[in-house]
Design an enzyme around this catalytic site. Structure first.
Site, mmCIF file in Angstrom:
data_model
loop_
_atom_site.group_PDB
_atom_site.id
_atom_site.type_symbol
_atom_site.label_atom_id
_atom_site.label_comp_id
_atom_site.label_asym_id
_atom_site.label_seq_id
_atom_site.Cartn_x
_atom_site.Cartn_y
_atom_site.Cartn_z
ATOM 1 N N LYS A 1 -4.005 16.035 -7.648
ATOM 2 C CA LYS A 1 -3.134 15.825 -8.937
ATOM 3 C C LYS A 1 -2.227 17.130 -9.095
ATOM 4 C CE LYS A 1 -3.803 11.838 -10.341
ATOM 5 N NZ LYS A 1 -2.710 10.713 -10.269
ATOM 6 N N TYR B 1 -9.775 14.447 -5.820
ATOM 7 C CA TYR B 1 -8.742 13.932 -6.892
ATOM 8 C C TYR B 1 -8.078 15.021 -7.583
ATOM 9 C CZ TYR B 1 -7.445 11.651 -11.104
ATOM 10 O OH TYR B 1 -6.521 10.779 -12.151
ATOM 11 N N ASP C 1 0.848 -1.164 0.154
ATOM 12 C CA ASP C 1 -0.048 -0.073 -0.180
ATOM 13 C C ASP C 1 0.849 1.110 -0.050
ATOM 14 O OD1 ASP C 1 -1.663 2.234 0.703
ATOM 15 O OD2 ASP C 1 -2.796 1.127 2.311
ATOM 16 N N VAL C 2 0.930 1.885 -1.115
ATOM 17 C CA VAL C 2 1.674 3.211 -1.259
ATOM 18 C C VAL C 2 1.562 4.130 -0.354
ATOM 19 C CG1 VAL C 2 2.508 2.537 -3.763
ATOM 20 C CG2 VAL C 2 0.808 4.269 -3.044
ATOM 21 N N ASN D 1 2.581 5.581 -10.023
ATOM 22 C CA ASN D 1 1.676 5.553 -10.906
ATOM 23 C C ASN D 1 0.186 5.156 -10.151
ATOM 24 O OD1 ASN D 1 -0.268 4.869 -13.568
ATOM 25 N ND2 ASN D 1 -0.397 3.178 -12.492
#
Length: 271
Positions: A173, A169, A69-70, A96
């Site tokens: 980003k 989101y 889990d990053v 990614n």
């Protein structure tokens, strides 16, 4: 400047987070085709990750699957430890892994906000930090690459295009945009290249509803001046280029692979 060749990444070791499906899987395939050994990170779908590994092996490449889990520091550190044990070092990180948890803003929960920021932004920080440590420790290997290491941050056209109903989101980003630039500025003198790719509409399972029918795809194409939806390998090829010495002077740049979506197509007819 070196040209891209069939094995332009030969001998290099790449980690692709979220590499078991969608854009990540295409990047893993493209890196393997270019000669890199590829570590495919996954969160929960071990079967899909192993399928990717088997596919790369069947084509004569080398790959391994590694779960993490990053968004969790200890899991990222363990993942990098496994890679160091197996391959000795790392040359390319493609950060990614990402998620969407959409909701109207007034209904968005703190958990939805925190989870998206944790994976999409903190996850990139944790993985990039471990990569920079390793690139710095190992230093330049001229026979492999002109750079000591390459980091590719996966962003989105929504790092510059607002997106109602997806505030968490888009914020994540937008954060990736300045994270990438600030990190690139800090480590460039160490011959570490940091860049980003911002995909537009790409034909992946996560957005199937937007392209699955002819009518839906036609509506989506109104937002794309090039009038076609992107394919995952459009991003895969861009990632190989950014990881290669063919882009050695590209530092701190976001490559928009979007068919022109960021060109404000609504203004095509005058505005």
């Amino acid at each position: 400047m070196p040209l891209l060749t069939e094995k332009t990444l030969a001998g290099q070791r790449a980690l692709v987070t979220g590499g078991s499906s969608g854009i990540g899987a295409a990047i893993a395939r493209a890196m393997a085709e270019a000669g890199a050994r590829v570590a495919i990170n996954y969160l929960s779908d071990a079967e899909a990750a192993q399928k990717m590994v088997d596919e790369i092996h069947a084509c004569g490449g080398e790959a391994l699957a590694v779960q993490a889990d990053v968004s969790q520091e200890q899991e990222v550190e363990l993942m990098f430890g496994i890679l160091m044990e197996r391959w000795g070092s790392l040359d390319i990180l493609v950060a990614n892994a990402g998620i969407q948890l959409d909701a109207p803003f007034s209904e968005m929960t703190l958990a939805q906000w925190n989870t998206v920021l944790a994976v999409n932004l903190t996850g990139q920080f944790l993985c990039a930090r471990e990569a920079v440590k390793e690139f710095t420790r190992r230093g330049l290997i001229p026979e492999l690459s002109s750079a000591a290491g390459k980091i590719i941050c996966m962003s989105s056209v929504h790092d510059v295009i607002p997106w109602a109903g997806h505030v968490n989101y888009a914020a994540s980003k937008g954060g990736v945009l300045m994270f990438m630039k600030s990190l690139a500025q800090e480590v460039a003198h160490q011959k570490i290249r940091v860049n980003a790719i911002s995909p537009g509409a790409i034909r992946t399972p996560i957005n199937r509803a937007a392209w699955e029918t002819q009518e839906a795809e036609a509506e989506l194409n109104k937002l794309i001046p090039y009038e076609r939806i992107g394919e995952p390998m459009d991003i895969g090829h861009a990632a190989v280029w950014l990881a290669s010495d063919a882009s050695d002077y590209v530092v701190g740049t976001t490559l928009y692979v979007d068919g022109g979506m960021t060109l404000y197509p609504g203004f095509q007819e005058g505005g």
